[in-house]
Design a protein around this motif. Sequence first.
Motif, PDB file in Angstrom:
ATOM      1  N   ARG A  45      29.421 -17.000  26.186  1.00 26.56           N
ATOM      2  CA  ARG A  45      28.001 -16.899  25.840  1.00 26.56           C
ATOM      3  C   ARG A  45      27.533 -15.448  25.948  1.00 26.56           C
ATOM      4  O   ARG A  45      26.816 -14.947  25.072  1.00 26.56           O
ATOM      5  CB  ARG A  45      27.182 -17.807  26.751  1.00 26.56           C
ATOM      6  N   ASN A  46      27.939 -14.776  27.024  1.00 26.90           N
ATOM      7  CA  ASN A  46      27.540 -13.375  27.199  1.00 26.90           C
ATOM      8  C   ASN A  46      28.150 -12.489  26.122  1.00 26.90           C
ATOM      9  O   ASN A  46      27.495 -11.566  25.620  1.00 26.90           O
ATOM     10  CB  ASN A  46      27.948 -12.884  28.587  1.00 26.90           C
ATOM     11  N   TYR A  76      28.987 -13.391  23.080  1.00 25.99           N
ATOM     12  CA  TYR A  76      28.275 -13.655  21.829  1.00 25.99           C
ATOM     13  C   TYR A  76      26.922 -12.949  21.821  1.00 25.99           C
ATOM     14  O   TYR A  76      26.526 -12.344  20.811  1.00 25.99           O
ATOM     15  CB  TYR A  76      28.093 -15.163  21.658  1.00 25.99           C
ATOM     16  N   GLN A  77      26.213 -13.001  22.953  1.00 26.44           N
ATOM     17  CA  GLN A  77      24.910 -12.345  23.036  1.00 26.44           C
ATOM     18  C   GLN A  77      25.063 -10.834  22.917  1.00 26.44           C
ATOM     19  O   GLN A  77      24.249 -10.182  22.247  1.00 26.44           O
ATOM     20  CB  GLN A  77      24.221 -12.716  24.344  1.00 26.44           C
ATOM     21  N   GLU A 109      16.347 -14.595  22.524  1.00 25.57           N
ATOM     22  CA  GLU A 109      16.349 -15.719  23.471  1.00 25.57           C
ATOM     23  C   GLU A 109      16.209 -17.050  22.740  1.00 25.57           C
ATOM     24  O   GLU A 109      16.918 -18.019  23.038  1.00 25.57           O
ATOM     25  CB  GLU A 109      15.207 -15.540  24.466  1.00 25.57           C
ATOM     26  N   HIS A 117      17.018 -17.599  19.633  1.00 21.63           N
ATOM     27  CA  HIS A 117      18.259 -17.784  18.861  1.00 21.63           C
ATOM     28  C   HIS A 117      19.364 -18.364  19.741  1.00 21.63           C
ATOM     29  O   HIS A 117      20.096 -19.268  19.310  1.00 21.63           O
ATOM     30  CB  HIS A 117      18.703 -16.439  18.274  1.00 21.63           C
ATOM     31  N   MET A 118      19.466 -17.873  20.960  1.00 21.15           N
ATOM     32  CA  MET A 118      20.497 -18.384  21.871  1.00 21.15           C
ATOM     33  C   MET A 118      20.238 -19.833  22.243  1.00 21.15           C
ATOM     34  O   MET A 118      21.172 -20.620  22.450  1.00 21.15           O
ATOM     35  CB  MET A 118      20.555 -17.523  23.134  1.00 21.15           C
ATOM     36  N   GLN A 119      18.987 -20.223  22.312  1.00 21.67           N
ATOM     37  CA  GLN A 119      18.658 -21.602  22.673  1.00 21.67           C
ATOM     38  C   GLN A 119      18.854 -22.566  21.509  1.00 21.67           C
ATOM     39  O   GLN A 119      19.305 -23.699  21.705  1.00 21.67           O
ATOM     40  CB  GLN A 119      17.214 -21.682  23.168  1.00 21.67           C
ATOM     41  N   TYR A 167      22.856 -21.015  19.076  1.00 24.27           N
ATOM     42  CA  TYR A 167      24.165 -20.917  19.721  1.00 24.27           C
ATOM     43  C   TYR A 167      24.543 -22.243  20.371  1.00 24.27           C
ATOM     44  O   TYR A 167      23.844 -22.749  21.246  1.00 24.27           O
ATOM     45  CB  TYR A 167      24.163 -19.808  20.774  1.00 24.27           C
TER      46      TYR A 167
END
Length: 806
Positions: free
Chosen positions: A127-128, A130-131, A171, A173-175, A178
Amino acid sequence: MDKKSPLVTFSTFPSYTATDAEKATEAFGLKVGQAIQYEWFNREGSNCRYYDQQSSFHNLRLYARGEQSVYRYKKGMEINGDLSQLNLNWQPPAVVPKFVDIVVNGMSSRMFTAKAFAEDAMAADKRNSYQEAIEKDMISKNLLTQAKNELGVDAFNVDPDTLPENDQELELHMQMEYKPSIEIAEELAISTVFDMNDFHEKKDIYNYDVTTIGIGIMKHTYSYNEGIKLENVDPAETIYSYSEKSDLSDCFYWGEVKQIPVTELKKINPNLTSADIEEIQSLSTTWGNEYSTYRPTDDTLFNASVVNVLYFNYKTDKNFIYKKKKLENGSSRIIRRDESFSPEEDSELFERLEKRIDVWYDGVMVLGSNKMLKWELMRNMVRPEAEFQRTIPNYVATAPRMYKGNIDSTVKRMIKYADLIAMTDLKIQQIQQKMVPDGIFLDLDGVNEVDLGNGGTYDAQAAIDMYFATGSVVGRSYTGEGEFNNARVPIQELNNNSGQSKLIALTRQYDHWLNMLRDVTGINESRDASTPDANALVGVQKLAALNSNTATKHILDSGLYMTQKIATAISLRVSDILEYSEDREEFANQIGKYNVSILEDIKNLYLSSFGIFIEVSPDEEEKQLIEQNIQQALSKNAIDLEDAIDIRNCKNIKMGNELLKLKRRKKQESDQKAKMAEIQAQSDSNMKAQQMAAQSKMQQEQAAIQGKMALVNAQSEADIKKLNFEVEAKKTLMELEFNYNMQIKDIEVESATKRETEKEDRKDQRIDKQSTQQSTMIQQRKDNTPPVNFESNEDTLDGFGLESFG
């Protein structure tokens, strides 16, 4: 065989300091079972905790179905114990079932989704990473876009069109965007288990129990033959340790009382003898007769062929002993030992290590006996990966309105007013039966002397027929003798309104009790839509319905809590199955049969740790609020239709609002860019037009200038030629002038010379003449002669003098 009395005697739980070997013995399990039996089945007079609770729950369920006993209603309506004069419908009004259905169906309409969030280090690193990749794209967007346009190299990690612009968009987008495949596989596994067990129907039963009796219980188990199994547990047949928590999470034992056929005993404990089975059957019959157990049937043969059995789980701990041996190279080795291991006091090479973990034991005991059918360490216990020393019970329960062990429920609050409504309904029926229709009074003396004038007769029957047919009546004001006729109106209506006022009063009383029922439950008219006010604004009605939903929110929360706990247990059981079970391949294939692409991720689920949360779809009020925002944004052209569809599909209301704000901001930026582009295009067009006009004007000016320059050049050439001609002419003229001047000069010089010469000559002549005359004068004076005339005859021209011009 003689019947034996049930063996419910005082018993306490065994010591918690018992060794693991003692805990594993059947005697230890029997002590636990007898302690549970005493706590729930000990009789104090006519009271018994288990059967009193069972009777209370049964009564609440009857009220929830509108099938409660009418005994108290009949006692309230009887006259000296006699009901023969009453012909009433004793069926209670179905008011309570209506309110229960409103609550339960309202919960059922709320859709939910179990979401998984990978919490292990490997998932966190992905996850990190990708971010960080997205953040690099955000920072290098202009450079990467230039490389893509000029070099044809796409170095973006994500679609540049969906690349976030700032941290807030990142933020979101990640929620929303992803979702690693391992989380998708976990959610699919949970959903598959839910579908295999008809979880949605079981959840409705759970909500019904919480609404009706105030407590709902579910159970999750695993077996090789049945896989992961989810079951509804009847709270009326469940026992548990004392708890003051609404989720009963601190209970150290759970159990169920079941009536099973005698033939099932052998399946539980194959070592039972025929004598044991007969003794158990005899004790079970005595138990049922002694405690007046509620039975679903009065079939004596059936009751004699079943046995009351207590299935229970007991929580304790297990001590793991290890021997730590120090090696010569400085390292150490750990070896598992039993509890009897104790290193020598003077030994420095060995050390005793201990680790305690929670465990559950499974037990089955025949009620009213000292017969343990089963006692063993529970198989397939569920343990959180982050807290391996802790174990999760198989039972999940909530009692949202429990205080000091006393359970309150929505139906329990209704009973008082449900009884009053039922009694009022019976009173209304009684009044209605005693009410009679309006009649008429016929005075026969008023019709005897009436003559219709056509020879016809006018008797009482004719008067009645005319009255009911036309509403008219014929009478005489005076009798045949001329006296005043007191019966001149032979028919008069009799109004029997003796019960009308009572009926109105009872109807008002019925409405009062119904409103009190709404008050104690919080379910108002706006929610059940029974009497909507035509004059009330829609927003006011929705606000009232929302307040009603708030009054029953604890029931919804308990259902969501249960769902989250069950989903978490499923997640842990799936990991255990895929890691330890022999049917892991079959289980993985069963979960991934509709999505083969994530089959490998399913097989690797046990390598990850997940956090489970429940995403609830918004209710109608929340949907209306966000729909209002969407419509307002659409009306102002702040978002596109595609954006509105995406927002409506978002189940999380908070995330939906955030997405709406993001889409709105994106649209504003897009519109602004489009407007700027339009302005720029217009500006470029205007500038181009101006440039073209300027260029045309310049060309015209250049042509004019060139023409002028040509004219000037021609004029200049002409002038030059003119000047040259003038120069030449002047030169010629100057030469002529010079020559003339020279000639003139020569003439002047010559003339001057001549003049000078003449002047000198004349001077010489004058001097000579003067000298001559002076000499003459001298001579005259000497001679004293007369004046001499010095005029010359030379003053005449051709012989005539100047005086002739006079």
